[in-house]
Write a protein that holds these residues in place. Structure first.
Motif, PDB file in Angstrom:
ATOM      1  N   THR A   1       2.404   2.804  -3.176  1.00  0.00           N
ATOM      2  CA  THR A   1       1.591   3.689  -4.016  1.00  0.00           C
ATOM      3  C   THR A   1       1.003   4.871  -3.252  1.00  0.00           C
ATOM      4  OG1 THR A   1      -0.355   2.288  -3.649  1.00  0.00           O
ATOM      5  CG2 THR A   1       0.993   1.843  -5.623  1.00  0.00           C
ATOM      6  N   HIS A   2       1.116   4.858  -1.916  1.00  0.00           N
ATOM      7  CA  HIS A   2       0.587   5.942  -1.078  1.00  0.00           C
ATOM      8  C   HIS A   2       1.622   6.324  -0.014  1.00  0.00           C
ATOM      9  CE1 HIS A   2      -2.907   3.783  -2.699  1.00  0.00           C
ATOM     10  NE2 HIS A   2      -3.544   4.950  -2.647  1.00  0.00           N
TER      11      HIS A   2
ATOM     12  N   TYR B   1       0.830  -1.205   0.000  1.00  0.00           N
ATOM     13  CA  TYR B   1       0.000   0.000   0.000  1.00  0.00           C
ATOM     14  C   TYR B   1       0.867   1.258   0.000  1.00  0.00           C
ATOM     15  CZ  TYR B   1      -3.289   3.582   1.430  1.00  0.00           C
ATOM     16  OH  TYR B   1      -4.033   4.739   1.495  1.00  0.00           O
ATOM     17  N   LEU B   2       1.897   1.262   0.836  1.00  0.00           N
ATOM     18  CA  LEU B   2       2.760   2.438   0.939  1.00  0.00           C
ATOM     19  C   LEU B   2       3.591   2.668  -0.324  1.00  0.00           C
ATOM     20  CD1 LEU B   2       3.784   2.114   4.671  1.00  0.00           C
ATOM     21  CD2 LEU B   2       2.569   4.060   3.633  1.00  0.00           C
TER      22      LEU B   2
ATOM     23  N   LEU C   1       2.677   8.927   1.393  1.00  0.00           N
ATOM     24  CA  LEU C   1       2.450  10.023   2.339  1.00  0.00           C
ATOM     25  C   LEU C   1       1.299   9.754   3.301  1.00  0.00           C
ATOM     26  CD1 LEU C   1       2.909  13.038  -0.108  1.00  0.00           C
ATOM     27  CD2 LEU C   1       4.594  12.004   1.417  1.00  0.00           C
ATOM     28  N   ASP C   2       0.688   8.597   3.233  1.00  0.00           N
ATOM     29  CA  ASP C   2      -0.454   8.272   4.093  1.00  0.00           C
ATOM     30  C   ASP C   2       0.033   8.084   5.536  1.00  0.00           C
ATOM     31  OD1 ASP C   2      -2.485   6.932   5.554  1.00  0.00           O
ATOM     32  OD2 ASP C   2      -3.329   6.130   3.698  1.00  0.00           O
ATOM     33  N   GLU C   3      -0.254   9.078   6.375  1.00  0.00           N
ATOM     34  CA  GLU C   3       0.248   9.060   7.752  1.00  0.00           C
ATOM     35  C   GLU C   3      -0.308   7.909   8.575  1.00  0.00           C
ATOM     36  OE1 GLU C   3       0.227  12.805   9.802  1.00  0.00           O
ATOM     37  OE2 GLU C   3       0.850  13.876   7.991  1.00  0.00           O
ATOM     38  N   ASN C   4      -1.565   7.556   8.363  1.00  0.00           N
ATOM     39  CA  ASN C   4      -2.141   6.429   9.104  1.00  0.00           C
ATOM     40  C   ASN C   4      -1.453   5.116   8.731  1.00  0.00           C
ATOM     41  OD1 ASN C   4      -3.998   7.991  10.526  1.00  0.00           O
ATOM     42  ND2 ASN C   4      -5.520   7.832   8.897  1.00  0.00           N
ATOM     43  N   ALA C   5      -1.194   4.939   7.454  1.00  0.00           N
ATOM     44  CA  ALA C   5      -0.514   3.724   7.000  1.00  0.00           C
ATOM     45  C   ALA C   5       0.924   3.689   7.494  1.00  0.00           C
ATOM     46  CB  ALA C   5      -0.565   3.623   5.478  1.00  0.00           C
TER      47      ALA C   5
END
Length: 98
Positions: A27-28, A24-25, A30-34
């Motif tokens: 492709t994302h 997931y990270l 900057l997702d702080e929750n991830a």
């Protein structure tokens, strides 16, 4: 302390979580929750691997520590002696922890 089979199951489950979050990270990024979930899962995985190595045998080369691995001497023919612990006991894919 959990038994060998239970610890191995926990390691497998948290490793799946780490791998899934890694994908997931990718492709994302900057997702702080991830990112937070990834960090927590990695800490839990490292602790489980350390516990497994201390009580049975190391599952990865990162966990090999002749001073602390297999404290119970349950899987070794070198009980009580400082030794290279990577070869202690059968690995899970060889019928260990069954």
């Amino acid at each position: 302390m959990a038994d060998q089979k239970t610890l191995l199951k926990q390691i497998t489950e948290i490793s799946f979580t780490v791998n899934d979050l890694t994908l997931y990270l990718d492709t994302h990024p900057l997702d702080e929750n991830a990112l937070s979930a990834f960090q927590q899962a990695m800490m839990q995985r490292k602790q489980l691997l350390k516990t497994y190595g201390e009580n049975f045998e190391p599952l990865t080369m990162d966990c090999v520590c002749p001073d602390s691995n297999n404290k119970t001497a349950s899987q070794t023919k070198y009980g009580g002696q400082k030794h290279f612990t990577w070869c202690d006991g059968p690995m899970p894919w060889e019928g260990g922890a069954v």
